[in-house]
Design a protein around this motif. Structure first.
Motif, PDB file in Angstrom:
ATOM      1  N   VAL A 142       0.848  -1.191   0.000  1.00 63.38           N
ATOM      2  CA  VAL A 142       0.000   0.000   0.000  1.00 63.38           C
ATOM      3  C   VAL A 142       0.885   1.243   0.000  1.00 63.38           C
ATOM      4  N   LEU A 242      -4.908   6.491  -1.368  1.00 62.24           N
ATOM      5  CA  LEU A 242      -4.306   5.219  -0.971  1.00 62.24           C
ATOM      6  C   LEU A 242      -4.475   4.218  -2.102  1.00 62.24           C
ATOM      7  N   SER A 247      -4.748  -1.725   0.666  1.00 64.51           N
ATOM      8  CA  SER A 247      -5.208  -0.374   1.007  1.00 64.51           C
ATOM      9  C   SER A 247      -6.538  -0.415   1.758  1.00 64.51           C
ATOM     10  N   LEU A 250      -5.824  -0.890   5.425  1.00 61.77           N
ATOM     11  CA  LEU A 250      -5.344   0.351   6.036  1.00 61.77           C
ATOM     12  C   LEU A 250      -6.500   1.312   6.277  1.00 61.77           C
ATOM     13  N   ILE A 308      -2.677   8.027   8.794  1.00 59.07           N
ATOM     14  CA  ILE A 308      -2.381   7.035   7.753  1.00 59.07           C
ATOM     15  C   ILE A 308      -1.012   6.401   8.000  1.00 59.07           C
ATOM     16  N   GLY A 312      -0.568   2.478   8.976  1.00 54.81           N
ATOM     17  CA  GLY A 312       0.045   1.673   7.928  1.00 54.81           C
ATOM     18  C   GLY A 312       1.459   1.229   8.218  1.00 54.81           C
ATOM     19  N   LEU A 315       2.056  -2.367   7.736  1.00 59.44           N
ATOM     20  CA  LEU A 315       1.547  -2.866   6.456  1.00 59.44           C
ATOM     21  C   LEU A 315       2.482  -2.568   5.295  1.00 59.44           C
ATOM     22  N   TYR A 317       3.382   0.586   4.479  1.00 57.80           N
ATOM     23  CA  TYR A 317       2.953   1.837   3.833  1.00 57.80           C
ATOM     24  C   TYR A 317       4.152   2.681   3.426  1.00 57.80           C
TER      25      TYR A 317
END
Length: 465
Positions: A142, A242, A247, A250, A308, A312, A315, A317
């Protein structure tokens, strides 16, 4: 101001005066010029173009009149005229910034501020591997990109649907839905490539090219009905998009509402709360992956971005910039405004006719029907090019058996599929998928082949997931 015309600042009067005069006459008599005159249109400037800014930029332009400008070069004068709440934050993370319509936006991300530099060149430059890293994050996990530089046009009133149905060539969506549509001139030329969101009946938001926002404002206001109110609200809505296969996970961490695939479908729009801030949420993505555009008021942008990043962190991000986005859209064969789409072309040539609603009347319908029925002499195609170390920028010649049959409108390196790619307009007889052509890059000729479908996720399953 209606019927007020302006033609000033012609640097080379003897060379350009005739063309400027012809353009003005066409505009007055026919309602539009016969060619794209965006490079001279006063609408390419907004409120950011103050007298002081104009002095600085015109001086720079004059000083560089005979100086080569490279494809990856960003000019230094008049910068930071407009910024968002994330400017310092992104620069601290290594963002190399460009600017559009006066607003700073991230091009790519280095490892830190001291690493954020590149030399002007026609070759692939030191940003290449950094951009590849950003693309990889979006394709496999993501990523997020700031979207303040998109234009936003707000329409309200009882007559809004009827007005948009006439001005736009495509379908006008029902409440809670999004559509994509071209906007055409009476002569059938492209004048916009827009995403239309119906927030509720009588309330619409149109998203489009940031560079064209004043030109579109002028276009919308020229015959606005009394039962429709309109405003260019581009500076009133900033945000983050995103994109990537995770995504949704997230975004789920930032919302209370159900955003499952069934509850929030592809091309849905919703007014909601994301990370505790009021937002307009579009389920759409220009990367070709599952994605969401989150628009909020500027005063909420920092809160949104911080949330965000925190949600994230585990994840994978990663922030990404415009160069990664341009690389990914090539893999989807999606054109961009000012390059592949502009008033030099019509909807049939560009392939934008697939979004037209032929069952209604709209501005430019008669001309566009003629293009469709009689055929066009050129078509927009996507090509792969057998070249290493360098990519097209714009306007390179496309050849067949040594004869020019078209030219490149945009291109670059597609990092996920590891191919050099280009989009361009070629004579219709050479637009068939599988056709072998050549592209000239800096005086050398390289083999190219026309694609028949997107080279990545051809059926669009990823963004509809």
């Amino acid at each position: 101001m209606r019927n007020y015309w302006c033609a000033v600042g012609v640097m080379a009067g003897f060379c350009q005066g005739g063309g400027v005069g012809l353009t003005m006459a066409e505009w007055m008599i026919d309602g539009e010029p016969s060619i794209d005159v965006w490079a001279m249109d006063v609408a390419r400037f907004g409120d950011f173009a103050t007298p002081d800014w104009g002095t600085v930029k015109s001086t720079e332009n004059y000083e560089r009149r005979f100086v080569m400008t490279f494809p990856n070069e960003t000019l230094p004068r008049g910068r930071r005229q407009k910024t968002t709440a994330l400017f310092d934050r992104l620069v601290a993370k290594g963002a190399v910034m460009g600017q559009g319509f006066g607003l700073e936006n991230a091009l790519w991300f280095a490892d830190g501020p001291e690493d954020a530099q590149e030399d002007p060149t026609f070759q692939r430059n030191r940003s290449h591997d950094y951009v590849a890293r950003e693309v990889n994050a979006v394709r496999k996990a993501v990523g997020g990109i700031e979207i303040a530089n998109f234009a936003k046009h707000e329409f309200k009133g009882s007559g809004t649907r009827a007005y948009l149905d006439r001005v736009l060539a495509g379908h006008v969506p029902k409440p809670g839905r999004l559509t994509l549509t071209p906007m055409l001139t009476e002569a059938g030329r492209l004048y916009g490539d827009l995403t239309v969101a119906c927030l509720e009946e009588g309330h619409f938001m149109l998203f489009g090219s940031g560079a064209m926002q004043e030109a579109h404002r002028r276009w919308f206001e020229r015959d606005l009905p009394e039962d429709v109110s309109y405003a260019n609200v581009s500076d009133d809505w900033h945000g983050v998009a995103l994109s990537g296969p995770i995504s949704r996970e997230l975004l789920r961490r930032l919302m209370r509402e159900d955003i499952s695939a069934e509850a929030f479908r592809f091309r849905d729009v919703r007014q909601s709360f994301v990370a505790g801030v009021p937002a307009i949420l579009n389920r759409i993505s220009f990367s070709g992956e599952l994605g969401y555009e989150i628009y909020c008021r500027p005063q909420y942008l920092l809160r949104l971005a911080e949330s965000i990043e925190a949600a994230g962190a585990d994840l994978g991000y990663r922030w990404y910039g415009a160069r990664a986005l341009m690389s990914m859209r090539l893999e989807k064969s999606w054109g961009v405004w000012t390059q592949d789409y502009r008033p030099d072309f019509n909807a049939v040539e560009s392939g934008m006719d697939i979004f037209i609603n032929w069952k209604k009347d709209f501005v430019g319908k008669k001309a566009t029907q003629a293009f469709r029925d009689e055929g066009v002499k050129r078509k927009l195609v996507t090509m792969t090019i057998d070249v290493d170390g360098i990519d097209v920028s714009t306007d390179e010649a496309i050849l067949k058996d040594g004869i020019a049959v078209g030219y490149v409108s945009s291109g670059g390196f597609a990092h996920h599929v590891q191919r050099s790619m280009a989009m361009g307009y070629v004579s219709t007889e050479y637009s068939t998928p599988g056709t072998s052509l050549q592209v000239e890059i800096l005086g050398e000729f390289f083999d190219a082949e026309i694609l028949g479908s997107p080279i990545y996720d051809a059926n669009g399953a990823n963004m509809r997931a």
